[in-house]
Design a protein around this motif. Structure first.
Motif, PDB file in Angstrom:
ATOM      1  N   LEU A 168      32.350  73.952   3.933  1.00 33.74           N
ATOM      2  CA  LEU A 168      33.533  73.159   3.606  1.00 33.74           C
ATOM      3  C   LEU A 168      34.201  72.720   4.906  1.00 33.74           C
ATOM      4  O   LEU A 168      33.571  72.670   5.948  1.00 33.74           O
ATOM      5  CB  LEU A 168      34.464  73.979   2.720  1.00 33.74           C
ATOM      6  CG  LEU A 168      33.886  74.400   1.354  1.00 33.74           C
ATOM      7  CD1 LEU A 168      34.846  75.321   0.617  1.00 33.74           C
ATOM      8  CD2 LEU A 168      33.544  73.189   0.507  1.00 33.74           C
ATOM      9  N   ARG A 169      35.485  72.421   4.870  1.00 34.13           N
ATOM     10  CA  ARG A 169      36.178  71.856   6.029  1.00 34.13           C
ATOM     11  C   ARG A 169      36.088  72.778   7.246  1.00 34.13           C
ATOM     12  O   ARG A 169      36.185  73.998   7.137  1.00 34.13           O
ATOM     13  CB  ARG A 169      37.635  71.588   5.668  1.00 34.13           C
ATOM     14  CG  ARG A 169      38.434  70.902   6.772  1.00 34.13           C
ATOM     15  CD  ARG A 169      39.878  70.751   6.379  1.00 34.13           C
ATOM     16  NE  ARG A 169      40.039  69.864   5.240  1.00 34.13           N
ATOM     17  CZ  ARG A 169      40.568  70.227   4.076  1.00 34.13           C
ATOM     18  NH1 ARG A 169      40.970  71.481   3.903  1.00 34.13           N
ATOM     19  NH2 ARG A 169      40.702  69.359   3.095  1.00 34.13           N
ATOM     20  N   MET A 170      35.904  72.161   8.408  1.00 32.78           N
ATOM     21  CA  MET A 170      35.815  72.902   9.660  1.00 32.78           C
ATOM     22  C   MET A 170      36.639  72.206  10.746  1.00 32.78           C
ATOM     23  O   MET A 170      36.642  70.983  10.846  1.00 32.78           O
ATOM     24  CB  MET A 170      34.350  72.987  10.112  1.00 32.78           C
ATOM     25  CG  MET A 170      34.120  73.799  11.384  1.00 32.78           C
ATOM     26  SD  MET A 170      34.177  72.786  12.894  1.00 32.78           S
ATOM     27  CE  MET A 170      32.617  71.942  12.794  1.00 32.78           C
ATOM     28  N   PHE A 171      37.360  72.994  11.544  1.00 42.48           N
ATOM     29  CA  PHE A 171      38.162  72.484  12.648  1.00 42.48           C
ATOM     30  C   PHE A 171      37.459  72.827  13.968  1.00 42.48           C
ATOM     31  O   PHE A 171      36.865  73.890  14.117  1.00 42.48           O
ATOM     32  CB  PHE A 171      39.566  73.090  12.636  1.00 42.48           C
ATOM     33  CG  PHE A 171      40.344  72.767  11.403  1.00 42.48           C
ATOM     34  CD1 PHE A 171      41.142  71.626  11.347  1.00 42.48           C
ATOM     35  CD2 PHE A 171      40.273  73.594  10.288  1.00 42.48           C
ATOM     36  CE1 PHE A 171      41.857  71.312  10.204  1.00 42.48           C
ATOM     37  CE2 PHE A 171      40.998  73.294   9.139  1.00 42.48           C
ATOM     38  CZ  PHE A 171      41.784  72.154   9.093  1.00 42.48           C
ATOM     39  N   GLU A 172      37.562  71.903  14.911  1.00 39.90           N
ATOM     40  CA  GLU A 172      36.838  72.070  16.169  1.00 39.90           C
ATOM     41  C   GLU A 172      37.665  71.532  17.322  1.00 39.90           C
ATOM     42  O   GLU A 172      38.440  70.575  17.176  1.00 39.90           O
ATOM     43  CB  GLU A 172      35.508  71.319  16.086  1.00 39.90           C
ATOM     44  CG  GLU A 172      34.606  71.494  17.277  1.00 39.90           C
ATOM     45  CD  GLU A 172      33.302  70.740  17.104  1.00 39.90           C
ATOM     46  OE1 GLU A 172      32.312  71.108  17.768  1.00 39.90           O
ATOM     47  OE2 GLU A 172      33.263  69.775  16.313  1.00 39.90           O
ATOM     48  N   MET A 173      37.508  72.143  18.472  1.00 41.75           N
ATOM     49  CA  MET A 173      38.162  71.674  19.685  1.00 41.75           C
ATOM     50  C   MET A 173      37.272  72.000  20.876  1.00 41.75           C
ATOM     51  O   MET A 173      36.417  72.884  20.812  1.00 41.75           O
ATOM     52  CB  MET A 173      39.538  72.325  19.861  1.00 41.75           C
ATOM     53  CG  MET A 173      39.502  73.832  20.040  1.00 41.75           C
ATOM     54  SD  MET A 173      41.158  74.564  20.115  1.00 41.75           S
ATOM     55  CE  MET A 173      41.802  73.748  21.567  1.00 41.75           C
ATOM     56  N   GLY A 174      37.453  71.248  21.955  1.00 42.68           N
ATOM     57  CA  GLY A 174      36.644  71.504  23.134  1.00 42.68           C
ATOM     58  C   GLY A 174      37.002  70.579  24.273  1.00 42.68           C
ATOM     59  O   GLY A 174      37.864  69.688  24.139  1.00 42.68           O
ATOM     60  N   CYS A 175      36.372  70.796  25.395  1.00 41.04           N
ATOM     61  CA  CYS A 175      36.603  69.954  26.568  1.00 41.04           C
ATOM     62  C   CYS A 175      35.339  69.916  27.412  1.00 41.04           C
ATOM     63  O   CYS A 175      34.473  70.787  27.324  1.00 41.04           O
ATOM     64  CB  CYS A 175      37.787  70.462  27.386  1.00 41.04           C
ATOM     65  SG  CYS A 175      37.572  72.131  28.025  1.00 41.04           S
ATOM     66  N   SER A 176      35.249  68.891  28.230  1.00 38.43           N
ATOM     67  CA  SER A 176      34.116  68.742  29.132  1.00 38.43           C
ATOM     68  C   SER A 176      34.582  68.174  30.457  1.00 38.43           C
ATOM     69  O   SER A 176      35.618  67.489  30.539  1.00 38.43           O
ATOM     70  CB  SER A 176      33.048  67.822  28.516  1.00 38.43           C
ATOM     71  OG  SER A 176      33.556  66.503  28.374  1.00 38.43           O
ATOM     72  N   PHE A 177      33.807  68.475  31.505  1.00 40.09           N
ATOM     73  CA  PHE A 177      34.113  67.992  32.845  1.00 40.09           C
ATOM     74  C   PHE A 177      32.820  67.483  33.478  1.00 40.09           C
ATOM     75  O   PHE A 177      31.772  68.101  33.350  1.00 40.09           O
ATOM     76  CB  PHE A 177      34.709  69.106  33.711  1.00 40.09           C
ATOM     77  CG  PHE A 177      36.000  69.665  33.186  1.00 40.09           C
ATOM     78  CD1 PHE A 177      37.208  69.073  33.513  1.00 40.09           C
ATOM     79  CD2 PHE A 177      35.990  70.771  32.346  1.00 40.09           C
ATOM     80  CE1 PHE A 177      38.402  69.583  33.022  1.00 40.09           C
ATOM     81  CE2 PHE A 177      37.170  71.286  31.851  1.00 40.09           C
ATOM     82  CZ  PHE A 177      38.381  70.693  32.191  1.00 40.09           C
ATOM     83  N   ASP A 178      32.933  66.346  34.157  1.00 35.83           N
ATOM     84  CA  ASP A 178      31.793  65.759  34.840  1.00 35.83           C
ATOM     85  C   ASP A 178      32.189  65.407  36.263  1.00 35.83           C
ATOM     86  O   ASP A 178      33.261  64.813  36.496  1.00 35.83           O
ATOM     87  CB  ASP A 178      31.317  64.494  34.118  1.00 35.83           C
ATOM     88  CG  ASP A 178      30.738  64.793  32.753  1.00 35.83           C
ATOM     89  OD1 ASP A 178      29.529  64.999  32.666  1.00 35.83           O
ATOM     90  OD2 ASP A 178      31.505  64.815  31.782  1.00 35.83           O
TER      91      ASP A 178
END
Length: 621
Positions: free
Chosen positions: A605-615
């Protein structure tokens, strides 16, 4: 106003095979999407932008951004692909032109392929994939990582977290020093995978948390390249991956381990090129800590290309595959050997008509297959390249897997190869209006007739594979890409729709009540749409996919209902000198829909997500 209605009209007719995700472009200019249609069934997809913004597994991206149907068994579980009504074994997966389909099962678990290990993906529908190899009756995916010499040093890092207590991340490092270059890629996924699902086997259909579905997966890939001189280059890569997964229904566990390596030498001349490649692949499966199987593959390939003129090219090559497998289901270790060779030509007439043809022959354990061939053509109706007619035809075969031939009990060494005839015809239209908007439209019709379709069926006490029947798959595909730029805002809207009729035409061993029925797990209707708005450093994206009814029995009396899933992402990007950073928040299955792709395998069912990236990319001098 007419431009605005183009994506809407296409939605009411059918789906696309452009196979791309719209590329986020600089706010100051609108360019064409990075999709270069090479022939009737080929398109190239640049994954670099996707990796830097919303890193996901390869199966998740293919499901959202291409016309491929992904047969998903649940979060963290098996994922396979289906092109145009064909089965998973009819999708050939290549890594740097090396076939990596399991010699035992004939398929690849796409959920185990980290997206950061590749920066270029070729999505090729049949009839235009015989240049890679035979067997892709539905289509092929070619996964590559092209080295970059523009940046002497580059580094990237991504980390994400979701509400199922899962952590996912990847990292890449690249170095260029004179004639040497190296790249290292890491990927990891760890968590309890405690997703919510609706239990339809209990009274009241309660919402439960998954238990025993923990996942641990990690992989590493190393590449080294030595450019001896402007004409000679040596390249080698090694790729190791491990996963340990819990399965929800029925409760079980599975471990997968794979190791893949290759070494290549290339010569680049003024009018010709030549390459030789050798590879070793190993895979291991352990189910419930009891059933264990191993497979080894030795692969060699040589390719030659000669440009006689600017508009005429000749290609030729040969390859060999030796597979050996060991499993509890074999009386002893089993093996099979195959060699094949091909020759092809490409010709361009007045920069408007493009013609290509290819012939391939294959020998498997002494059996000479029917001659494979493909013909492709594209014709630019006007000089401005806005209208292009596309067409292609091919004959292909798919041979039985090691399990099909040797599994005990049930293996059938007398199985015949599946033979297919494939064709397609289409029209592409593209237009760019000044520097403010651009759009493209692609419509296709296709058909695929497969003889000697192989299917495992129950017999007295066990299952066995048989050449059951003939399959006729046909349909239409439409899609649009639309980009609009005004002031500091850029809008992108992509629509894909497909109609696929894959019907059992019957045969000597098929059941009478199955004749004329749609194949199981082959939805007739699919629609995928992506809409995004970018303003300065912010970008809001929404994906919507709708999958029609899926039959789960060959007589079409049982089915899974139509479902539609929505996903949303909000991303913020910042740049400072040679650094680029992204942070995102997302919601998958935003409408909390209860659905199944495979019977008895509940989807989250519903899912929450967060994140970050660096280049970080150091510019060259």
């Amino acid at each position: 106003m007419r431009l605005f209605f183009i994506p809407i009209l296409v939605f009411f007719f059918a789906e696309d095979v452009i196979s791309n995700d719209s590329i986020v472009l600089p706010i100051t200019v609108v360019k064409e999407s990075k999709v270069h249609l090479i022939s009737a069934g080929k398109s190239w997809v640049d994954t670099a932008t996707y990796r830097s913004t919303e890193p996901k597994r390869l199966d998740d991206w293919l499901e959202r951004s291409t016309p491929i149907f992904i047969k998903n068994y649940g979060s963290g579980a098996l994922s396979t692909s289906s092109f145009r009504g064909m089965s998973a074994r009819h999708t050939t997966i290549y890594w740097e032109d090396i076939p990596i389909n399991s010699p035992m099962l004939g398929q690849v678990d796409l959920s185990l392929l980290p997206v950061n290990f590749f920066n270029e993906v070729s999505v090729e529908t049949s009839p235009s994939n015989l240049d890679l190899g035979a067997g892709g009756l539905g289509g092929a995916l070619n996964l590559k990582h092209k080295k970059s010499t523009a940046n002497p040093f580059r580094f990237s890092l991504f980390q994400g977290f979701n509400s199922w207590a899962n952590y996912q991340g990847n990292s890449s490092l690249g170095l260029v020093r004179g004639s040497f270059s190296a790249s290292s890629d890491l990927s990891w996924r760890i968590g309890k995978n405690k997703f919510q699902y609706r239990d339809k086997t209990s009274a009241g259909n309660p919402i439960l948390r998954a238990e025993g579905t923990n996942i641990l997966a990690y992989g590493i890939k190393q590449a080294l390249t030595w450019r001896i001189n402007p004409r000679h280059e040596v390249r080698g890569e090694g790729w190791y991956h491990f996963s340990d997964r819990g399965i929800l229904s029925p409760p079980a566990s599975q471990k997968d381990r794979s190791a893949r390596t290759f070494l290549q030498w290339r010569f680049l001349g003024d009018k010709k090129s030549f390459s030789v490649k050798t590879a070793y692949l190993y895979e291991q499966f352990i189910y419930q800590e009891v059933a264990e199987s191993h497979a080894k593959r030795w692969y060699s390939r040589a390719d030659y290309t000669h440009f006689f003129k600017q508009n005429f090219k000749l290609t030729a090559g040969a390859s060999s595959i030796f597979d050996r497998a060991e499993a509890d289901g074999y009386r002893s270790g089993v093996a099979q050997y195959q060699v094949d060779a091909y020759v092809g030509v490409n010709y361009i007439l007045k920069n408007r008509l493009k013609l290509s043809g290819l012939f391939r022959e294959r020998i498997i354990d002494g059996y000479l297959s029917p001659l494979h061939f493909q013909f492709d053509a594209s014709y630019k109706i006007f000089n401005k390249n806005e209208f292009v007619l596309l067409g292609g035809y091919s004959r292909n075969t798919s041979v039985p897997t090691i399990n099909d031939r040797f599994w005990n009990p049930g293996g059938n060494p007398d199985l015949q190869p599946e033979n297919s005839n494939n064709g397609e015809f289409g029209l592409r239209y593209s237009k760019q209006i000044a520097r403010k908007s651009a759009y493209s439209l692609l419509g296709k019709t296709f058909y695929n007739v497969v003889q000697n379709w192989i299917q495992w069926v129950p017999t007295v006490g066990f299952w066995e594979p048989q050449n059951l029947f003939k399959v006729h798959s046909r349909g239409v595909e439409f899609g649009t890409i639309y980009t609009l730029h005004f002031s500091k805002i850029q809008v992108d809207w992509t629509n894909f729709y497909s109609f696929t009729s894959a019907v059992n035409l019957g045969g000597a061993n098929s059941q009478s009540n199955d004749k004329g029925k749609q194949l199981i797990y082959t939805p007739r209707h699919q629609w995928k749409s992506r809409f995004s708005v970018a303003f300065k450093q912010w970008k809001l994206s929404y994906w919507q996919r709708l999958v029609g009814r899926n039959f789960t029995s060959s007589d079409n009396l049982n089915s899974l209902p139509t479902y539609y899933i929505g996903n949303v992402r909000l991303r913020y990007q910042f740049k400072k000198k040679e650094w680029t950073g992204n942070a995102f928040l997302g919601i998958d299955n935003i409408f909390n829909k209860d659905y199944q792709v495979v019977l008895g395998r509940p989807m989250p069912l519903r899912m929450f997500e967060m994140g970050c990236s660096f280049d970080f990319k150091k510019r060259g001098k």
